[in-house]
Design a protein around this motif. Structure first.
Motif, short mmCIF file in Angstrom:
data_model
loop_
_atom_site.label_atom_id
_atom_site.label_comp_id
_atom_site.label_asym_id
_atom_site.label_seq_id
_atom_site.Cartn_x
_atom_site.Cartn_y
_atom_site.Cartn_z
N SER A 128 0.83 -1.20 0.00
CA SER A 128 0.00 0.00 0.00
C SER A 128 0.87 1.25 0.00
O SER A 128 2.01 1.22 0.48
N ALA A 129 0.31 2.34 -0.52
CA ALA A 129 0.99 3.63 -0.47
C ALA A 129 0.64 4.39 0.81
O ALA A 129 1.18 5.46 1.07
N HIS A 130 -0.26 3.82 1.62
CA HIS A 130 -0.68 4.46 2.88
C HIS A 130 -0.60 3.45 4.02
O HIS A 130 -0.85 2.26 3.82
N TYR A 131 -0.26 3.94 5.19
CA TYR A 131 -0.20 3.07 6.36
C TYR A 131 -0.70 3.86 7.57
O TYR A 131 -0.33 5.02 7.77
N LEU A 132 -1.55 3.23 8.34
CA LEU A 132 -2.02 3.83 9.58
C LEU A 132 -1.28 3.17 10.73
O LEU A 132 -1.45 1.97 10.98
N GLN A 133 -0.43 3.93 11.38
CA GLN A 133 0.36 3.41 12.50
C GLN A 133 -0.44 3.63 13.79
O GLN A 133 -0.29 4.65 14.47
N CYS A 134 -1.33 2.68 14.07
CA CYS A 134 -2.23 2.84 15.22
C CYS A 134 -1.48 2.95 16.53
O CYS A 134 -1.97 3.59 17.47
N ALA A 135 -0.29 2.37 16.62
CA ALA A 135 0.48 2.50 17.85
C ALA A 135 0.75 3.97 18.16
O ALA A 135 0.73 4.38 19.32
N ARG A 136 0.99 4.77 17.13
CA ARG A 136 1.24 6.20 17.35
C ARG A 136 -0.02 6.92 17.81
O ARG A 136 0.04 7.77 18.69
N VAL A 137 -1.15 6.61 17.20
CA VAL A 137 -2.38 7.31 17.58
C VAL A 137 -2.81 6.90 18.99
O VAL A 137 -3.46 7.67 19.69
N LEU A 138 -2.41 5.70 19.41
CA LEU A 138 -2.81 5.19 20.72
C LEU A 138 -1.80 5.48 21.83
O LEU A 138 -2.06 5.19 22.98
N MET A 139 -0.64 6.06 21.49
CA MET A 139 0.37 6.28 22.53
C MET A 139 -0.03 7.39 23.49
O MET A 139 0.49 7.46 24.60
N ASP A 140 -0.95 8.24 23.09
CA ASP A 140 -1.49 9.26 23.99
C ASP A 140 -2.70 8.65 24.69
O ASP A 140 -3.71 8.37 24.03
N PRO A 141 -2.63 8.39 25.99
CA PRO A 141 -3.74 7.72 26.68
C PRO A 141 -5.08 8.45 26.54
O PRO A 141 -6.12 7.80 26.44
N MET A 142 -5.06 9.77 26.52
CA MET A 142 -6.31 10.51 26.39
C MET A 142 -6.92 10.32 25.00
O MET A 142 -8.12 10.17 24.85
N ARG A 143 -6.05 10.31 23.97
CA ARG A 143 -6.53 10.08 22.61
C ARG A 143 -7.06 8.64 22.48
O ARG A 143 -8.11 8.42 21.88
N ALA A 144 -6.34 7.68 23.05
CA ALA A 144 -6.78 6.28 22.99
C ALA A 144 -8.15 6.13 23.66
O ALA A 144 -9.03 5.44 23.16
N GLN A 145 -8.32 6.81 24.78
CA GLN A 145 -9.60 6.74 25.49
C GLN A 145 -10.72 7.37 24.65
O GLN A 145 -11.83 6.82 24.57
N ARG A 146 -10.44 8.51 24.01
CA ARG A 146 -11.46 9.15 23.16
C ARG A 146 -11.88 8.24 22.02
O ARG A 146 -13.07 8.10 21.71
#
Length: 198
Positions: free
Chosen positions: A29-47
Protein backbone atom coordinates in the motif's frame (compact mmCIF):
# COMPACT_ATOMS: atom_id res chain seq x y z
CA UNK A 1 -17.10 11.33 16.47
CA UNK A 2 -17.20 12.17 12.74
CA UNK A 3 -14.79 10.61 10.20
CA UNK A 4 -13.01 13.96 9.78
CA UNK A 5 -12.42 14.15 13.55
CA UNK A 6 -11.08 10.58 13.60
CA UNK A 7 -8.64 11.28 10.75
CA UNK A 8 -7.60 14.48 12.54
CA UNK A 9 -6.59 12.33 15.53
CA UNK A 10 -4.40 10.20 13.21
CA UNK A 11 -2.84 13.22 11.52
CA UNK A 12 -2.21 14.99 14.84
CA UNK A 13 -0.20 12.00 16.05
CA UNK A 14 1.68 11.52 12.72
CA UNK A 15 0.03 8.13 12.44
CA UNK A 16 -1.13 8.47 8.81
CA UNK A 17 1.97 7.64 6.74
CA UNK A 18 2.60 7.75 2.99
CA UNK A 19 5.22 5.75 1.06
CA UNK A 20 5.51 2.07 0.03
CA UNK A 21 4.46 -0.30 2.79
CA UNK A 22 4.30 -4.10 3.04
CA UNK A 23 1.32 -4.80 5.27
CA UNK A 24 1.05 -7.76 7.67
CA UNK A 25 -1.50 -9.25 5.23
CA UNK A 26 1.29 -9.51 2.62
CA UNK A 27 -0.29 -6.82 0.45
CA UNK A 28 1.34 -3.52 -0.50
CA UNK A 29 0.00 0.00 0.00
CA UNK A 30 0.99 3.63 -0.47
CA UNK A 31 -0.68 4.46 2.88
CA UNK A 32 -0.20 3.07 6.36
CA UNK A 33 -2.02 3.83 9.58
CA UNK A 34 0.36 3.41 12.50
CA UNK A 35 -2.23 2.84 15.22
CA UNK A 36 0.48 2.50 17.85
CA UNK A 37 1.24 6.20 17.35
CA UNK A 38 -2.38 7.31 17.58
CA UNK A 39 -2.81 5.19 20.72
CA UNK A 40 0.37 6.28 22.53
CA UNK A 41 -1.49 9.26 23.99
CA UNK A 42 -3.74 7.72 26.68
CA UNK A 43 -6.31 10.51 26.39
CA UNK A 44 -6.53 10.08 22.61
CA UNK A 45 -6.78 6.28 22.99
CA UNK A 46 -9.60 6.74 25.49
CA UNK A 47 -11.46 9.15 23.16
CA UNK A 48 -11.20 6.75 20.23
CA UNK A 49 -12.27 3.72 22.30
CA UNK A 50 -15.22 5.65 23.75
CA UNK A 51 -16.27 6.64 20.23
CA UNK A 52 -15.92 3.03 19.01
CA UNK A 53 -17.91 1.67 21.96
CA UNK A 54 -20.64 4.24 21.23
CA UNK A 55 -20.90 2.93 17.65
CA UNK A 56 -21.81 -0.56 18.87
CA UNK A 57 -25.55 -1.27 19.00
CA UNK A 58 -26.86 -0.88 22.57
CA UNK A 59 -28.15 -4.46 22.76
CA UNK A 60 -24.71 -5.73 21.70
CA UNK A 61 -22.92 -3.59 24.31
CA UNK A 62 -25.14 -5.06 27.01
CA UNK A 63 -24.22 -8.64 26.02
CA UNK A 64 -20.42 -8.29 26.03
CA UNK A 65 -18.72 -10.04 28.96
CA UNK A 66 -15.06 -9.81 27.85
CA UNK A 67 -12.96 -8.02 25.27
CA UNK A 68 -10.19 -10.03 23.60
CA UNK A 69 -7.72 -8.58 21.12
CA UNK A 70 -4.82 -9.99 19.11
CA UNK A 71 -1.32 -8.96 20.18
CA UNK A 72 0.44 -6.77 19.50
CA UNK A 73 -1.59 -4.23 17.56
CA UNK A 74 -4.88 -4.80 19.34
CA UNK A 75 -3.63 -4.74 22.93
CA UNK A 76 -3.99 -1.02 23.67
CA UNK A 77 -7.31 -0.48 21.91
CA UNK A 78 -8.61 -3.73 23.42
CA UNK A 79 -7.70 -2.54 26.91
CA UNK A 80 -9.35 0.83 26.30
CA UNK A 81 -12.47 -0.88 24.91
CA UNK A 82 -12.66 -2.97 28.08
CA UNK A 83 -12.56 0.26 30.08
CA UNK A 84 -15.20 1.92 27.85
CA UNK A 85 -17.51 -1.11 28.13
CA UNK A 86 -16.83 -1.82 31.81
CA UNK A 87 -15.57 -5.38 31.23
CA UNK A 88 -12.24 -7.18 31.52
CA UNK A 89 -9.86 -7.13 28.56
CA UNK A 90 -7.27 -9.72 27.59
CA UNK A 91 -5.34 -10.69 24.49
CA UNK A 92 -4.29 -13.64 22.39
CA UNK A 93 -0.73 -13.95 21.13
CA UNK A 94 1.30 -16.17 18.79
CA UNK A 95 4.25 -17.63 20.71
CA UNK A 96 4.50 -20.51 18.24
CA UNK A 97 2.78 -18.98 15.22
CA UNK A 98 -0.84 -19.67 16.24
CA UNK A 99 -2.96 -17.40 18.42
CA UNK A 100 -3.65 -18.62 21.95
CA UNK A 101 -4.56 -17.29 25.38
CA UNK A 102 -1.60 -17.23 27.77
CA UNK A 103 -0.49 -15.34 30.92
CA UNK A 104 -3.23 -16.87 33.03
CA UNK A 105 -6.00 -15.54 30.78
CA UNK A 106 -9.02 -17.81 30.44
CA UNK A 107 -12.63 -17.69 29.32
CA UNK A 108 -15.64 -19.41 30.82
CA UNK A 109 -17.48 -21.74 28.41
CA UNK A 110 -19.87 -19.66 26.32
CA UNK A 111 -18.61 -16.32 27.68
CA UNK A 112 -19.65 -13.60 25.23
CA UNK A 113 -16.64 -11.86 23.71
CA UNK A 114 -16.05 -8.77 21.60
CA UNK A 115 -12.89 -9.27 19.51
CA UNK A 116 -11.14 -5.90 19.04
CA UNK A 117 -8.43 -5.03 16.49
CA UNK A 118 -6.61 -1.84 15.66
CA UNK A 119 -6.75 -2.19 11.85
CA UNK A 120 -8.49 -4.80 9.68
CA UNK A 121 -7.21 -5.14 6.11
CA UNK A 122 -8.22 -8.60 4.90
CA UNK A 123 -9.69 -9.96 8.14
CA UNK A 124 -7.33 -12.94 8.18
CA UNK A 125 -5.70 -12.25 11.55
CA UNK A 126 -9.10 -11.32 13.01
CA UNK A 127 -10.56 -14.66 11.94
CA UNK A 128 -7.51 -16.44 13.40
CA UNK A 129 -8.00 -14.58 16.69
CA UNK A 130 -11.71 -15.44 16.71
CA UNK A 131 -10.89 -19.11 16.15
CA UNK A 132 -8.46 -19.06 19.11
CA UNK A 133 -11.04 -17.35 21.34
CA UNK A 134 -13.65 -19.96 20.45
CA UNK A 135 -11.19 -22.81 20.97
CA UNK A 136 -10.62 -21.35 24.47
CA UNK A 137 -14.36 -21.60 25.17
CA UNK A 138 -15.50 -18.05 24.37
CA UNK A 139 -18.35 -17.12 22.04
CA UNK A 140 -17.38 -14.20 19.79
CA UNK A 141 -20.55 -12.19 19.25
CA UNK A 142 -18.95 -9.37 17.23
CA UNK A 143 -15.72 -7.81 16.07
CA UNK A 144 -14.68 -4.17 16.28
CA UNK A 145 -11.72 -2.15 15.03
CA UNK A 146 -10.49 1.40 14.94
CA UNK A 147 -10.02 1.17 11.17
CA UNK A 148 -11.49 -1.04 8.46
CA UNK A 149 -9.04 -0.74 5.55
CA UNK A 150 -11.01 -3.22 3.45
CA UNK A 151 -13.64 -0.65 2.44
CA UNK A 152 -16.24 -2.96 3.98
CA UNK A 153 -15.07 -6.11 2.17
CA UNK A 154 -13.57 -7.96 5.18
CA UNK A 155 -15.70 -10.86 6.43
CA UNK A 156 -14.92 -11.83 10.02
CA UNK A 157 -17.75 -14.36 10.22
CA UNK A 158 -19.41 -12.23 12.94
CA UNK A 159 -20.94 -8.72 12.85
CA UNK A 160 -18.13 -6.19 12.40
CA UNK A 161 -18.17 -2.62 13.74
CA UNK A 162 -15.27 -0.32 12.73
CA UNK A 163 -14.87 3.23 13.97
CA UNK A 164 -13.92 4.37 10.45
CA UNK A 165 -13.84 2.66 7.05
CA UNK A 166 -11.12 3.68 4.61
CA UNK A 167 -10.52 2.58 1.06
CA UNK A 168 -6.79 3.05 0.53
CA UNK A 169 -6.00 0.57 -2.27
CA UNK A 170 -3.77 -2.41 -1.55
CA UNK A 171 -1.90 -4.51 -4.10
CA UNK A 172 -0.52 -8.02 -4.45
CA UNK A 173 3.22 -8.26 -5.21
CA UNK A 174 2.51 -8.96 -8.90
CA UNK A 175 0.11 -6.03 -9.38
CA UNK A 176 2.13 -3.12 -8.01
CA UNK A 177 1.68 0.20 -9.81
CA UNK A 178 4.97 1.57 -11.25
CA UNK A 179 5.39 4.27 -8.58
CA UNK A 180 5.31 1.64 -5.80
CA UNK A 181 7.38 -0.92 -7.73
CA UNK A 182 10.12 1.72 -8.11
CA UNK A 183 10.67 2.03 -4.35
CA UNK A 184 11.51 -0.61 -1.73
CA UNK A 185 8.70 -1.65 0.59
CA UNK A 186 8.94 -0.88 4.30
CA UNK A 187 7.40 -3.20 6.87
CA UNK A 188 6.06 -0.63 9.32
CA UNK A 189 6.35 -1.50 12.97
CA UNK A 190 8.66 -4.42 12.30
CA UNK A 191 11.52 -5.26 14.65
CA UNK A 192 14.01 -5.12 11.77
CA UNK A 193 12.92 -1.59 10.94
CA UNK A 194 13.20 -0.51 14.58
CA UNK A 195 16.69 -2.00 14.90
CA UNK A 196 17.99 -0.31 11.77
CA UNK A 197 16.38 2.99 12.69
CA UNK A 198 14.44 3.17 9.39
Amino acid sequence: MQDSEILSEFRASAALLEGHFLLSSGRHSAHYLQCARVLMDPMRAQRLATALAAKLPRDLRQQIQKVVSPAMGGVIIGHEMGRALGVEAMFVERPTGTFELRRGFSLQPGERVLMVEDVVTTGLSSREAIRAIEEAGGKVIAGAALVDRSAGAADLGVPFHPLITLSFPTYAEDELPPELAATPAIKPGSRAQAQTGE
